[in-house]
Design a protein around this motif. Structure first.
Motif, mmCIF file in Angstrom:
data_model
loop_
_atom_site.group_PDB
_atom_site.id
_atom_site.type_symbol
_atom_site.label_atom_id
_atom_site.label_comp_id
_atom_site.label_asym_id
_atom_site.label_seq_id
_atom_site.Cartn_x
_atom_site.Cartn_y
_atom_site.Cartn_z
ATOM 1 N N HIS A 33 12.651 -3.972 3.573
ATOM 2 C CA HIS A 33 13.557 -4.486 2.556
ATOM 3 C C HIS A 33 13.009 -4.351 1.139
ATOM 4 C CE1 HIS A 33 10.782 -7.832 3.053
ATOM 5 N NE2 HIS A 33 11.173 -8.256 1.876
ATOM 6 N N MET A 34 11.752 -4.025 1.008
ATOM 7 C CA MET A 34 11.148 -3.891 -0.321
ATOM 8 C C MET A 34 11.612 -2.609 -0.993
ATOM 9 S SD MET A 34 7.291 -5.190 0.188
ATOM 10 C CE MET A 34 6.954 -6.928 0.166
ATOM 11 N N LYS A 35 11.776 -2.682 -2.297
ATOM 12 C CA LYS A 35 12.222 -1.523 -3.057
ATOM 13 C C LYS A 35 11.055 -0.690 -3.564
ATOM 14 C CE LYS A 35 16.255 -4.077 -4.644
ATOM 15 N NZ LYS A 35 15.972 -5.290 -3.912
ATOM 16 N N GLN A 36 9.954 -1.352 -3.871
ATOM 17 C CA GLN A 36 8.835 -0.656 -4.484
ATOM 18 C C GLN A 36 7.649 -0.471 -3.541
ATOM 19 O OE1 GLN A 36 7.460 -2.640 -7.933
ATOM 20 N NE2 GLN A 36 6.186 -0.954 -8.608
ATOM 21 N N PHE A 37 7.339 -1.454 -2.735
ATOM 22 C CA PHE A 37 6.146 -1.416 -1.892
ATOM 23 C C PHE A 37 6.483 -1.090 -0.435
ATOM 24 C CE2 PHE A 37 5.070 -4.812 -5.088
ATOM 25 C CZ PHE A 37 4.333 -3.982 -5.896
ATOM 26 N N HIS A 38 7.445 -0.237 -0.200
ATOM 27 C CA HIS A 38 7.871 0.037 1.174
ATOM 28 C C HIS A 38 6.998 1.071 1.885
ATOM 29 C CE1 HIS A 38 10.046 2.984 -1.278
ATOM 30 N NE2 HIS A 38 9.919 3.769 -0.238
ATOM 31 N N LEU A 57 -1.560 -0.588 -0.279
ATOM 32 C CA LEU A 57 -0.611 -1.611 -0.724
ATOM 33 C C LEU A 57 -1.253 -2.546 -1.745
ATOM 34 C CD1 LEU A 57 2.134 -3.021 -0.488
ATOM 35 C CD2 LEU A 57 1.178 -4.350 1.395
ATOM 36 N N LEU A 58 -2.479 -2.947 -1.517
ATOM 37 C CA LEU A 58 -3.158 -3.848 -2.448
ATOM 38 C C LEU A 58 -3.278 -3.213 -3.829
ATOM 39 C CD1 LEU A 58 -4.582 -6.528 -2.902
ATOM 40 C CD2 LEU A 58 -6.693 -5.470 -2.068
ATOM 41 N N LYS A 59 -3.581 -1.930 -3.879
ATOM 42 C CA LYS A 59 -3.679 -1.214 -5.160
ATOM 43 C C LYS A 59 -2.316 -1.170 -5.847
ATOM 44 C CE LYS A 59 -5.359 2.986 -7.301
ATOM 45 N NZ LYS A 59 -6.066 4.244 -7.110
ATOM 46 N N GLN A 60 -1.252 -0.911 -5.089
ATOM 47 C CA GLN A 60 0.089 -0.879 -5.666
ATOM 48 C C GLN A 60 0.455 -2.231 -6.276
ATOM 49 O OE1 GLN A 60 3.216 0.764 -3.155
ATOM 50 N NE2 GLN A 60 1.684 1.867 -1.976
ATOM 51 N N VAL A 61 0.147 -3.312 -5.569
ATOM 52 C CA VAL A 61 0.492 -4.658 -6.039
ATOM 53 C C VAL A 61 -0.278 -5.000 -7.309
ATOM 54 C CG1 VAL A 61 0.352 -7.117 -5.477
ATOM 55 C CG2 VAL A 61 1.205 -5.505 -3.779
ATOM 56 N N VAL A 62 -1.588 -4.723 -7.323
ATOM 57 C CA VAL A 62 -2.401 -5.049 -8.496
ATOM 58 C C VAL A 62 -1.973 -4.201 -9.691
ATOM 59 C CG1 VAL A 62 -4.749 -5.017 -9.434
ATOM 60 C CG2 VAL A 62 -4.335 -5.883 -7.139
ATOM 61 N N GLU A 63 -1.676 -2.927 -9.472
ATOM 62 C CA GLU A 63 -1.204 -2.084 -10.577
ATOM 63 C C GLU A 63 0.106 -2.615 -11.145
ATOM 64 O OE1 GLU A 63 -1.075 1.897 -9.031
ATOM 65 O OE2 GLU A 63 -3.152 2.297 -9.607
ATOM 66 N N MET A 112 -4.665 -12.377 0.970
ATOM 67 C CA MET A 112 -4.335 -11.313 1.913
ATOM 68 C C MET A 112 -4.506 -11.831 3.337
ATOM 69 S SD MET A 112 -3.529 -8.520 0.254
ATOM 70 C CE MET A 112 -3.700 -7.255 1.479
ATOM 71 N N VAL A 113 -3.433 -11.844 4.087
ATOM 72 C CA VAL A 113 -3.513 -12.222 5.490
ATOM 73 C C VAL A 113 -4.304 -11.128 6.205
ATOM 74 C CG1 VAL A 113 -2.189 -12.631 7.592
ATOM 75 C CG2 VAL A 113 -1.326 -13.454 5.403
ATOM 76 N N GLY A 114 -5.347 -11.526 6.890
ATOM 77 C CA GLY A 114 -6.197 -10.562 7.588
ATOM 78 C C GLY A 114 -7.439 -10.200 6.800
#
Length: 136
Positions: A33-38, A57-63, A112-114
């Motif tokens: 359902h995500m538009k950017q982080f799919h 994914l972590l890099k995408q979120v922080v950026e 971060m879960v995990g």
């Protein structure tokens, strides 16, 4: 399910692989359902297959959080916590009020879960230092 390679059967190996792929499909479905982080895979173009890349994914979120040009993150939601934020949220129904950006605060906590690896911690530290100095 096996404590030694002598007890490994074809059925146990097949079950383990099926379990791994089931988990991967569940992860993909959770981000569908995500538009950017799919996706973490950029397939490149038809003419440049070698340009395919992997972006964690972590890099995408922080950026996205440290991007000053994007005022309103698409897939990151601000949750109101204080009285000021609750008032802004309430008034936003009647007038145009911008939601707070996650990068506006000098302290950012990412859960971060995990867990994360040492290299991911270094990547986040380096990204924040270059894109948003002064943020912890």
């Amino acid at each position: 399910g096996c404590d030694s390679s002598l007890k490994l059967t074809s059925q146990k190996a097949t079950d383990a692989v099926d379990s791994i792929f089931r988990s991967l499909r569940d992860i993909a479905r959770a981000r569908m359902h995500m538009k950017q982080f799919h996706s973490i895979h950029n397939p490149g173009s038809n003419t440049h297959q070698a340009s395919a890349s992997y972006k964690p994914l972590l890099k995408q979120v922080v950026e996205e959080i440290c991007n000053p040009d994007r005022p309103d993150p698409i897939d990151i939601e601000h949750i109101s916590s204080g009285l000021t934020d609750l008032l802004k949220t309430g008034f936003s129904m009647f007038m145009k009020v911008n939601r707070p950006h996650p990068g506006d605060h000098p302290l950012l906590i990412i859960f971060m879960v995990g867990g994360v690896s040492v290299s991911e911690v270094k990547m986040v530290k380096d990204l924040v230092a270059t894109r948003k100095p002064g943020t912890q």
